[in-house]
Write a protein that holds these residues in place. Sequence first.
Motif, PDB file in Angstrom:
ATOM      1  N   ALA A 259      -8.770   8.874  -3.556  1.00 30.42           N
ATOM      2  CA  ALA A 259      -8.210   8.562  -2.238  1.00 30.42           C
ATOM      3  C   ALA A 259      -8.100   7.056  -2.043  1.00 30.42           C
ATOM      4  O   ALA A 259      -7.116   6.556  -1.469  1.00 30.42           O
ATOM      5  CB  ALA A 259      -9.072   9.187  -1.148  1.00 30.42           C
ATOM      6  N   GLY A 260      -9.077   6.304  -2.529  1.00 25.74           N
ATOM      7  CA  GLY A 260      -9.028   4.848  -2.417  1.00 25.74           C
ATOM      8  C   GLY A 260      -7.890   4.254  -3.230  1.00 25.74           C
ATOM      9  O   GLY A 260      -7.176   3.357  -2.761  1.00 25.74           O
ATOM     10  N   VAL A 261      -7.678   4.754  -4.446  1.00 31.80           N
ATOM     11  CA  VAL A 261      -6.574   4.279  -5.283  1.00 31.80           C
ATOM     12  C   VAL A 261      -5.236   4.618  -4.625  1.00 31.80           C
ATOM     13  O   VAL A 261      -4.326   3.785  -4.560  1.00 31.80           O
ATOM     14  CB  VAL A 261      -6.679   4.884  -6.709  1.00 31.80           C
ATOM     15  CG1 VAL A 261      -5.408   4.634  -7.502  1.00 31.80           C
ATOM     16  CG2 VAL A 261      -7.882   4.306  -7.425  1.00 31.80           C
ATOM     17  N   TRP A 262      -5.129   5.845  -4.111  1.00 27.72           N
ATOM     18  CA  TRP A 262      -3.894   6.264  -3.447  1.00 27.72           C
ATOM     19  C   TRP A 262      -3.603   5.400  -2.221  1.00 27.72           C
ATOM     20  O   TRP A 262      -2.475   4.931  -2.037  1.00 27.72           O
ATOM     21  CB  TRP A 262      -4.011   7.738  -3.043  1.00 27.72           C
ATOM     22  CG  TRP A 262      -2.813   8.229  -2.288  1.00 27.72           C
ATOM     23  CD1 TRP A 262      -1.617   8.616  -2.790  1.00 27.72           C
ATOM     24  CD2 TRP A 262      -2.707   8.356  -0.866  1.00 27.72           C
ATOM     25  NE1 TRP A 262      -0.779   8.983  -1.777  1.00 27.72           N
ATOM     26  CE2 TRP A 262      -1.431   8.831  -0.584  1.00 27.72           C
ATOM     27  CE3 TRP A 262      -3.594   8.117   0.189  1.00 27.72           C
ATOM     28  CZ2 TRP A 262      -0.989   9.084   0.714  1.00 27.72           C
ATOM     29  CZ3 TRP A 262      -3.157   8.370   1.477  1.00 27.72           C
ATOM     30  CH2 TRP A 262      -1.867   8.833   1.729  1.00 27.72           C
TER      31      TRP A 262
ATOM     32  N   LYS B  45      -0.484   2.777  -1.686  1.00 30.16           N
ATOM     33  CA  LYS B  45       0.411   2.972  -0.543  1.00 30.16           C
ATOM     34  C   LYS B  45       0.501   1.688   0.295  1.00 30.16           C
ATOM     35  O   LYS B  45       1.602   1.275   0.694  1.00 30.16           O
ATOM     36  CB  LYS B  45      -0.123   4.126   0.300  1.00 30.16           C
ATOM     37  CG  LYS B  45       0.814   4.663   1.287  1.00 30.16           C
ATOM     38  CD  LYS B  45       1.716   5.674   0.630  1.00 30.16           C
ATOM     39  CE  LYS B  45       2.377   6.506   1.697  1.00 30.16           C
ATOM     40  NZ  LYS B  45       3.524   7.207   1.194  1.00 30.16           N
ATOM     41  N   VAL B  46      -0.603   1.047   0.551  1.00 31.29           N
ATOM     42  CA  VAL B  46      -0.622  -0.190   1.346  1.00 31.29           C
ATOM     43  C   VAL B  46       0.106  -1.310   0.606  1.00 31.29           C
ATOM     44  O   VAL B  46       0.889  -2.062   1.210  1.00 31.29           O
ATOM     45  CB  VAL B  46      -2.073  -0.590   1.691  1.00 31.29           C
ATOM     46  CG1 VAL B  46      -2.145  -2.006   2.232  1.00 31.29           C
ATOM     47  CG2 VAL B  46      -2.666   0.396   2.684  1.00 31.29           C
ATOM     48  N   ASN B  47      -0.107  -1.441  -0.694  1.00 32.53           N
ATOM     49  CA  ASN B  47       0.573  -2.491  -1.465  1.00 32.53           C
ATOM     50  C   ASN B  47       2.087  -2.289  -1.480  1.00 32.53           C
ATOM     51  O   ASN B  47       2.846  -3.259  -1.377  1.00 32.53           O
ATOM     52  CB  ASN B  47       0.030  -2.545  -2.893  1.00 32.53           C
ATOM     53  CG  ASN B  47      -1.327  -3.210  -2.949  1.00 32.53           C
ATOM     54  OD1 ASN B  47      -1.682  -4.003  -2.077  1.00 32.53           O
ATOM     55  ND2 ASN B  47      -2.100  -2.887  -3.973  1.00 32.53           N
ATOM     56  N   ARG B  48       2.529  -1.047  -1.588  1.00 28.70           N
ATOM     57  CA  ARG B  48       3.982  -0.782  -1.534  1.00 28.70           C
ATOM     58  C   ARG B  48       4.555  -1.178  -0.181  1.00 28.70           C
ATOM     59  O   ARG B  48       5.628  -1.756  -0.100  1.00 28.70           O
ATOM     60  CB  ARG B  48       4.257   0.699  -1.794  1.00 28.70           C
ATOM     61  CG  ARG B  48       4.152   1.079  -3.235  1.00 28.70           C
ATOM     62  CD  ARG B  48       4.549   2.523  -3.424  1.00 28.70           C
ATOM     63  NE  ARG B  48       4.249   2.971  -4.777  1.00 28.70           N
ATOM     64  CZ  ARG B  48       4.151   4.230  -5.147  1.00 28.70           C
ATOM     65  NH1 ARG B  48       4.314   5.185  -4.257  1.00 28.70           N
ATOM     66  NH2 ARG B  48       3.894   4.540  -6.387  1.00 28.70           N
ATOM     67  N   LYS B  49       3.847  -0.845   0.870  1.00 32.03           N
ATOM     68  CA  LYS B  49       4.325  -1.168   2.218  1.00 32.03           C
ATOM     69  C   LYS B  49       4.362  -2.682   2.417  1.00 32.03           C
ATOM     70  O   LYS B  49       5.298  -3.214   3.017  1.00 32.03           O
ATOM     71  CB  LYS B  49       3.428  -0.512   3.259  1.00 32.03           C
ATOM     72  CG  LYS B  49       3.997  -0.526   4.645  1.00 32.03           C
ATOM     73  CD  LYS B  49       5.377   0.071   4.651  1.00 32.03           C
ATOM     74  CE  LYS B  49       5.571   1.062   5.743  1.00 32.03           C
ATOM     75  NZ  LYS B  49       6.950   1.542   5.832  1.00 32.03           N
ATOM     76  N   LEU B  50       3.357  -3.391   1.916  1.00 37.59           N
ATOM     77  CA  LEU B  50       3.338  -4.851   2.036  1.00 37.59           C
ATOM     78  C   LEU B  50       4.506  -5.483   1.275  1.00 37.59           C
ATOM     79  O   LEU B  50       5.093  -6.460   1.730  1.00 37.59           O
ATOM     80  CB  LEU B  50       2.007  -5.408   1.538  1.00 37.59           C
ATOM     81  CG  LEU B  50       0.807  -5.173   2.454  1.00 37.59           C
ATOM     82  CD1 LEU B  50      -0.473  -5.681   1.793  1.00 37.59           C
ATOM     83  CD2 LEU B  50       1.019  -5.855   3.792  1.00 37.59           C
ATOM     84  N   LYS B  51       4.835  -4.926   0.103  1.00 29.33           N
ATOM     85  CA  LYS B  51       5.971  -5.453  -0.654  1.00 29.33           C
ATOM     86  C   LYS B  51       7.281  -5.213   0.082  1.00 29.33           C
ATOM     87  O   LYS B  51       8.207  -6.009  -0.008  1.00 29.33           O
ATOM     88  CB  LYS B  51       6.036  -4.809  -2.046  1.00 29.33           C
ATOM     89  CG  LYS B  51       4.988  -5.351  -2.987  1.00 29.33           C
ATOM     90  CD  LYS B  51       5.098  -4.715  -4.353  1.00 29.33           C
ATOM     91  CE  LYS B  51       3.985  -5.214  -5.258  1.00 29.33           C
ATOM     92  NZ  LYS B  51       4.024  -4.571  -6.581  1.00 29.33           N
ATOM     93  N   GLN B  52       7.379  -4.108   0.818  1.00 32.38           N
ATOM     94  CA  GLN B  52       8.586  -3.825   1.595  1.00 32.38           C
ATOM     95  C   GLN B  52       8.743  -4.779   2.770  1.00 32.38           C
ATOM     96  O   GLN B  52       9.843  -4.977   3.270  1.00 32.38           O
ATOM     97  CB  GLN B  52       8.565  -2.394   2.131  1.00 32.38           C
ATOM     98  CG  GLN B  52       8.815  -1.339   1.086  1.00 32.38           C
ATOM     99  CD  GLN B  52       8.765   0.057   1.687  1.00 32.38           C
ATOM    100  OE1 GLN B  52       8.374   0.244   2.832  1.00 32.38           O
ATOM    101  NE2 GLN B  52       9.157   1.041   0.889  1.00 32.38           N
TER     102      GLN B  52
END
Length: 118
Positions: free
Chosen positions: A14-17, A21-28
């Motif tokens: 869950a932590g990796v997921w 997810k947070v890193n993808r959103k930050l890149k967006q």
Amino acid sequence: MFRRAFWFTAGAAAGVWATTKVNRKLKQLTPESLAAQAADKAIETGHRLKDFALDVRAGMLQREAELGEALGLQAPVDDRALPAPRRSAALEPGAHHPDRRDPHHPRTHHSYNRNEDH
């Protein structure tokens, strides 16, 4: 023992997921990504407007043909009856065009600033 290992593994997954997810959103949300998204939307809108204009043009041509048929304006055009196109004197080679700069002709510079006092 197995219960603890299961919950440890589930928590790590869950932590990796969540981190992914947070890193993808930050890149967006980076300025470069937002600019690329805006450019893509502008291009998409331009394509939609072009398609709309082509549809309107097709409709205009269709309606024009219907009106021409209803009014009996479908007479064929005889190209031999039309006069030959005339060339403008300004397009002739060597002809003086008023927009061309002549170094020997005195010109006054006119400002196009509407906020300037006249």
